[in-house]
Design a protein around this motif. Structure first.
Motif, short mmCIF file in Angstrom:
data_model
loop_
_atom_site.label_atom_id
_atom_site.label_comp_id
_atom_site.label_asym_id
_atom_site.label_seq_id
_atom_site.Cartn_x
_atom_site.Cartn_y
_atom_site.Cartn_z
N MET A 112 -4.08 -17.36 -106.03
CA MET A 112 -5.34 -18.30 -105.72
C MET A 112 -5.48 -19.28 -106.61
O MET A 112 -5.78 -20.49 -106.07
CB MET A 112 -6.40 -17.13 -105.46
N LEU A 113 -5.53 -19.25 -107.61
CA LEU A 113 -5.84 -20.20 -108.81
C LEU A 113 -4.85 -21.52 -108.41
O LEU A 113 -4.93 -22.61 -108.41
CB LEU A 113 -5.72 -19.93 -110.16
N HIS A 114 -3.38 -20.89 -108.38
CA HIS A 114 -2.32 -21.94 -108.22
C HIS A 114 -2.53 -22.50 -106.91
O HIS A 114 -2.56 -23.86 -106.89
CB HIS A 114 -1.00 -21.02 -108.19
N SER A 115 -2.89 -22.05 -105.77
CA SER A 115 -3.17 -22.34 -104.51
C SER A 115 -4.37 -23.40 -104.52
O SER A 115 -4.38 -24.51 -103.91
CB SER A 115 -3.49 -21.31 -103.49
N ALA A 116 -5.27 -22.94 -105.19
CA ALA A 116 -6.44 -23.97 -105.35
C ALA A 116 -6.12 -25.13 -106.09
O ALA A 116 -6.59 -26.19 -105.50
CB ALA A 116 -7.59 -23.22 -105.68
N ALA A 117 -5.31 -25.13 -107.17
CA ALA A 117 -4.92 -26.09 -108.18
C ALA A 117 -4.39 -27.03 -107.13
O ALA A 117 -4.49 -28.35 -106.92
CB ALA A 117 -4.39 -25.82 -109.22
N HIS A 119 -4.29 -27.10 -103.75
CA HIS A 119 -5.18 -27.83 -102.79
C HIS A 119 -5.93 -29.18 -103.51
O HIS A 119 -6.16 -29.91 -102.79
CB HIS A 119 -6.02 -26.69 -102.16
N ILE A 120 -6.36 -28.75 -104.62
CA ILE A 120 -7.30 -29.80 -105.21
C ILE A 120 -6.57 -30.88 -105.46
O ILE A 120 -7.13 -32.16 -105.20
CB ILE A 120 -8.04 -29.20 -106.50
N ARG A 121 -5.17 -30.98 -106.00
CA ARG A 121 -4.33 -31.85 -106.08
C ARG A 121 -4.39 -32.86 -104.82
O ARG A 121 -4.45 -34.05 -104.67
CB ARG A 121 -3.09 -31.52 -106.76
N ILE A 123 -6.18 -33.05 -102.32
CA ILE A 123 -7.63 -33.45 -101.87
C ILE A 123 -7.85 -34.89 -102.92
O ILE A 123 -8.23 -35.86 -102.45
CB ILE A 123 -8.70 -32.66 -102.14
N LEU A 124 -7.52 -34.74 -104.23
CA LEU A 124 -7.70 -35.73 -104.90
C LEU A 124 -6.69 -36.77 -104.49
O LEU A 124 -7.30 -38.23 -104.80
CB LEU A 124 -7.45 -35.44 -106.44
N LYS A 125 -5.58 -36.63 -104.35
CA LYS A 125 -4.56 -37.63 -103.73
C LYS A 125 -5.34 -38.32 -102.54
O LYS A 125 -5.12 -39.61 -102.32
CB LYS A 125 -3.28 -37.01 -103.59
N ARG A 126 -5.80 -37.66 -101.68
CA ARG A 126 -6.18 -38.26 -100.46
C ARG A 126 -7.41 -39.14 -100.94
O ARG A 126 -7.76 -40.24 -100.17
CB ARG A 126 -6.62 -36.98 -99.42
N ILE A 127 -8.41 -38.64 -101.62
CA ILE A 127 -9.43 -39.55 -102.02
C ILE A 127 -8.98 -40.83 -102.86
O ILE A 127 -9.53 -41.68 -102.50
CB ILE A 127 -10.33 -38.75 -103.08
N LYS A 128 -8.10 -40.60 -103.68
CA LYS A 128 -7.57 -41.90 -104.37
C LYS A 128 -6.95 -42.77 -103.35
O LYS A 128 -7.15 -43.96 -103.36
CB LYS A 128 -6.57 -41.38 -105.51
N PHE A 129 -6.31 -41.97 -102.36
CA PHE A 129 -5.76 -43.03 -101.24
C PHE A 129 -6.68 -43.56 -100.56
O PHE A 129 -6.56 -45.11 -100.05
CB PHE A 129 -4.84 -42.05 -100.32
N ASN A 130 -7.79 -42.99 -100.07
CA ASN A 130 -8.89 -43.42 -99.24
C ASN A 130 -9.46 -44.85 -100.19
O ASN A 130 -10.10 -45.69 -99.42
CB ASN A 130 -9.61 -42.68 -98.92
N GLU A 131 -9.87 -44.44 -101.49
CA GLU A 131 -10.45 -45.41 -102.36
C GLU A 131 -9.33 -46.69 -102.28
O GLU A 131 -10.23 -47.63 -102.04
CB GLU A 131 -10.70 -44.94 -103.71
#
Length: 145
Positions: A112-117, A119-121, A123-131
């Motif tokens: 779950m931690l690996h999956s969440a990490a 998933h978080i990566r 999300i962060l990539k999408r945020i960076k791309f959108n910024e």
């Protein structure tokens, strides 16, 4: 009455089968196992979860604890404080659950931690791309295009 049993193959292996008790010629004990005889075939009574897991593992069943064999396709949530998996949401004190052995709880938490990490990566990539897209749009607008 229909029963799920293990069909005994000539090479000693087994496969899941369904028989009708009305078709049984006779039953006997062989090595502490009930064996059903139908014509020339032999079928052994399933007496352990391990026997079932051997045949159902590829369909998504796993022994999460020594007392259960769980259809992982039906699990909807995991309570890591109580070490239980649930099959319906929302979870209430009446909800059906299966217990999870400590060793499996650790594996589940790690995954779950690996999956969440992961998933978080994403999300962060999408945020960076959108910024980045926003900055480009602002520069284009400021340049008057």
């Amino acid at each position: 009455m229909m029963m799920t049993v293990l069909k005994l193959r000539p090479d000693g292996s087994t496969e899941l089968a369904c028989i009708s008790l009305l078709d049984v010629d006779y039953m006997e004990i062989e090595g502490r196992k009930i064996v059903y005889h139908i014509d020339q075939e032999k079928y052994r009574h399933i007496s352990t979860l391990s026997e079932l897991e051997e045949h159902l593992g590829q369909q998504g069943f796993d022994m999460l604890d020594k007392t259960n064999l769980v259809n992982l396709n039906r699990v909807v949530s995991f309570d890591d404080t109580q070490g239980k998996v649930y099959f319906q949401e929302p979870v209430t004190h009446h909800s059906k659950y299966a217990t999870v052995a400590l060793i499996k709880q650790k594996l589940i938490r790690r995954e779950m931690l690996h999956s969440a990490a992961s998933h978080i990566r994403e999300i962060l990539k999408r945020i960076k791309f959108n910024e980045l897209k926003q900055r480009i749009a602002e520069r284009i607008e400021a340049a008057g295009y």
